[in-house]
Motif scaffolding. Structure first.
Motif, PDB file in Angstrom:
ATOM      1  N   ASN A 140       0.816  -1.209   0.000  1.00 39.36           N
ATOM      2  CA  ASN A 140       0.000   0.000   0.000  1.00 39.36           C
ATOM      3  C   ASN A 140       0.852   1.262   0.000  1.00 39.36           C
ATOM      4  O   ASN A 140       0.526   2.247  -0.678  1.00 39.36           O
ATOM      5  N   ALA A 365      -9.886   2.800   2.891  1.00 42.19           N
ATOM      6  CA  ALA A 365      -8.942   2.597   3.988  1.00 42.19           C
ATOM      7  C   ALA A 365      -9.553   1.764   5.111  1.00 42.19           C
ATOM      8  O   ALA A 365      -8.912   0.837   5.628  1.00 42.19           O
ATOM      9  N   GLN A 368     -10.228  -1.898   3.838  1.00 36.82           N
ATOM     10  CA  GLN A 368      -8.975  -2.597   3.589  1.00 36.82           C
ATOM     11  C   GLN A 368      -8.294  -2.968   4.902  1.00 36.82           C
ATOM     12  O   GLN A 368      -7.732  -4.067   5.037  1.00 36.82           O
ATOM     13  N   THR A 505      -4.282   3.906  -2.050  1.00 29.56           N
ATOM     14  CA  THR A 505      -3.740   2.782  -1.290  1.00 29.56           C
ATOM     15  C   THR A 505      -2.517   3.193  -0.467  1.00 29.56           C
ATOM     16  O   THR A 505      -2.278   2.625   0.605  1.00 29.56           O
ATOM     17  N   SER A 508      -3.881   4.694   2.506  1.00 26.43           N
ATOM     18  CA  SER A 508      -4.453   3.613   3.309  1.00 26.43           C
ATOM     19  C   SER A 508      -3.375   2.891   4.102  1.00 26.43           C
ATOM     20  O   SER A 508      -3.648   2.329   5.166  1.00 26.43           O
TER      21      SER A 508
END
Length: 585
Positions: A140, A365, A368, A505, A508
């Motif tokens: 990420n 976020a 995930q 990502t 995140s």
């Protein structure tokens, strides 16, 4: 031949089919971590972190094998007369206690049957969780620079890097051993990062099929989830006597498939959307690369393709699109443009600072984080709920992997939801992008609802209920990745796709850093029982409902503005007719 004459449709079909196979067999294999952990535990990886005497309550449970020196003492359990389910723990044995006369002071590993009641392997479980946590964070965190690489240098450079990472990861696992358990950290990090790069470059294949673009992206997301079952196959082969090192060597050799697709079935830069007429790509007649969005004549005239020409055409194609290719929220602020001038592409900075991106970031976020934490802790969770009965743990691990295999069946559902309006007439004044965005709000809402139900089941201490947990995890994961990529292609200009996807990502990853203290909290303060953490995450998933609600309200606002404009136009038209009649009198 491909790329010549009428071979474009054949090439498109081969591209989408081979992309599906690539996602199904390679892209998300690291998410089958639970199956691989079962193998690695059995082989003794990180077994030095197990405290065998931690749970012993009776001195008769322990016997000592002594060598010539006091330091040779090792602890073993007295398994006589016990009906418990035993697990194999690998222990270092000094030469003085084993027949290893040719080895001076070298320790060998033997496997001893240890009843779960006498062993505490929470340190080993935490280390395996840490491997996946570090890998997911690395993937990420690197997505933004890798997304910039994808936007700046194109598909070929990104896929070649992904192939190198994939080969490195599989080879590191091939040469690893219990004494070199630390190799798992870079190996899984390489595998999970390469898989996401393969999926990102394949997501643009949906641009080849305008009316089914979201469906193709979602099918690929389902295949991405199902590829986790590759580790289940490796686990079955391992139980049949096939070394998992050999299995990973075979996976390493499969890198030739990625190289073939990179040069023959994928573009050098990007696949634009909408697709220009007679667009071609890849190695074609005479070994040349075709990649352009206009007439073939400019290539046939023999002019060499200059560096950056294709990317410039890709950017110009985005610039010349209508206003519906920019974020709707930013359109409202920009106001109408002159009809004789092309629309300016919204800047990357404006996209990042929009409310669409902010709430989408929160949406991605939170979910995930929930999924990565679950995958990192699923093995210790099953051990805890099954009272360390390894037969039950293996049974539920196989069930989870089989459920992941069905992810390919879940992905199309999300695509069909997002594409359900295609082929239907647009409302008066409604743009194509607005229709896509309105359709996506239902998908975003269902994804949030699935995540909420998923963590409600995770929080339950009932072992049989985990079957439903596995189903919801796979279904929700397919919806997340497919919906995430599809939403970015709908709401923002295509020239920023790689950077926006990577930035989402990467940011995140900052949230994923919380996995380290959370894992420590579960082990040290909660004594391995994550019930309070799971309840907290269940409440946290409620934040994800803001995103679909915001999109829905925005679309309603645009619809209201359209109706107001229509009514104003009707009023103005009626006034003009009345005035004309009065003038005529």
């Amino acid at each position: 031949m491909l790329g010549c004459g009428g071979g474009a449709k054949l090439r498109h079909s081969l591209t989408v089919a081979s992309g599906f196979i690539e996602n199904l067999c390679f892209s998300g294999i690291a998410y089958g971590w639970a199956s691989l952990v079962f193998i690695l535990k059995n082989d003794g990886y990180f077994s030095d972190l197990c405290d065998i005497t931690a749970n012993a309550s009776d001195p008769s449970d322990i016997i000592t094998l002594s060598g010539e020196r006091p330091s040779d003492n090792i602890i073993q359990s007295d398994c006589s007369g016990q009906d418990e389910q035993f697990s194999l723990i690998s222990l270092p044995i000094p030469p003085s206690l084993s027949d290893c006369s040719g080895q001076d002071e070298q320790f060998s590993l033997i496997s001893l049957p240890i009843p779960p009641s006498l062993s505490d392997c929470s340190g080993q479980d935490e280390q395996f969780s840490l491997v996946f946590t570090v890998a997911s964070f690395s993937m990420n965190f690197l997505r933004f620079p890798l997304g910039f690489l994808f936007d700046r240098f194109g598909t070929m450079a990104t896929r070649l890097l992904a192939t190198c990472l994939y080969t490195t990861g599989t080879l590191l696992i091939t040469v690893s051993s219990p004494e070199q358990s630390a190799l798992l950290f870079p190996a899984i990090s390489c595998l999970i990062t390469s898989g996401m790069l393969f999926y990102t470059t394949n997501a643009q294949v949906g641009n080849l099929f305008d009316s089914h673009r979201s469906t193709v992206i979602s099918v690929y997301a389902g295949a991405f989830d199902s590829s986790a079952a590759v580790f289940l196959i490796i686990k079955f082969l391992y139980e049949k006597g096939v070394s998992f090192h050999s299995s990973f060597l075979v996976l390493s050799v499969c890198s030739v498939i990625h190289v073939f697709r990179t040069f023959f079935l994928m573009p050098k830069t990007h696949i634009p959307y909408p697709l220009p007429d007679r667009y071609a790509y890849g190695v074609s007649c005479g070994g040349r690369r075709w990649e352009k969005g206009g007439e073939r004549g400019e290539k046939d005239r023999g002019g060499a393709e200059r560096k950056g020409d294709v990317n410039a055409r890709y950017q110009n194609n985005a610039v010349l699109q209508k206003a519906d290719r920019a974020p709707l929220q930013l359109q409202d602020k920009a106001g109408p443009s002159r009809p004789d001038q092309p629309e300016r592409v919204t800047s990357f900075r404006s996209c990042v600072l929009s409310w669409f991106f902010l709430w989408h970031l929160v949406w991605v976020a939170v979910m995930q984080f929930c999924h990565f934490l679950f995958i990192a802790t699923v093995n210790p969770m099953l051990n805890r709920l099954a009272n360390r009965d390894q037969t039950l743990v293996s049974q539920y691990t196989n069930a989870f992997a089989f459920t992941q295999l069905c992810g390919v069946l879940c992905g199309p559902w999300n695509g069909l939801i997002m594409d359900r309006h295609k082929g239907k007439p647009l409302a008066p004044g409604e743009t194509k992008q607005e229709a896509d965005l309105r359709s996506s709000s239902l998908s975003l809402f269902l994804t949030s609802l699935q995540c909420l139900l998923f963590y409600v089941c995770v929080s339950s201490p009932l072992l049989p209920l985990q079957y439903l947990t596995f189903i919801l995890q796979v279904l929700n994961s397919a919806f997340i990745y497919g919906g995430h990529q599809a939403f970015l292609t709908i709401a923002f200009p295509g020239c920023h796709f790689g950077k926006l996807s990577g930035l989402t990502t990467s940011l995140s990853a900052v949230v994923l850093l919380l996995q380290f203290p959370v894992l420590h909290l579960i082990r040290e303060l909660l004594h391995g029982d994550p019930i309070y953490v799971n309840v907290g995450l269940t409440l946290l998933t409620l934040l994800t409902f803001i995103h679909p609600l915001h999109v829905h309200l925005h679309c309603r606002s645009l619809a209201s503005q359209r109706r107001a404009r229509t009514e104003q136009e009707v009023t103005n038209s009626g006034s003009e007719v009345t005035c004309n009649r009065l003038v005529g009198m």
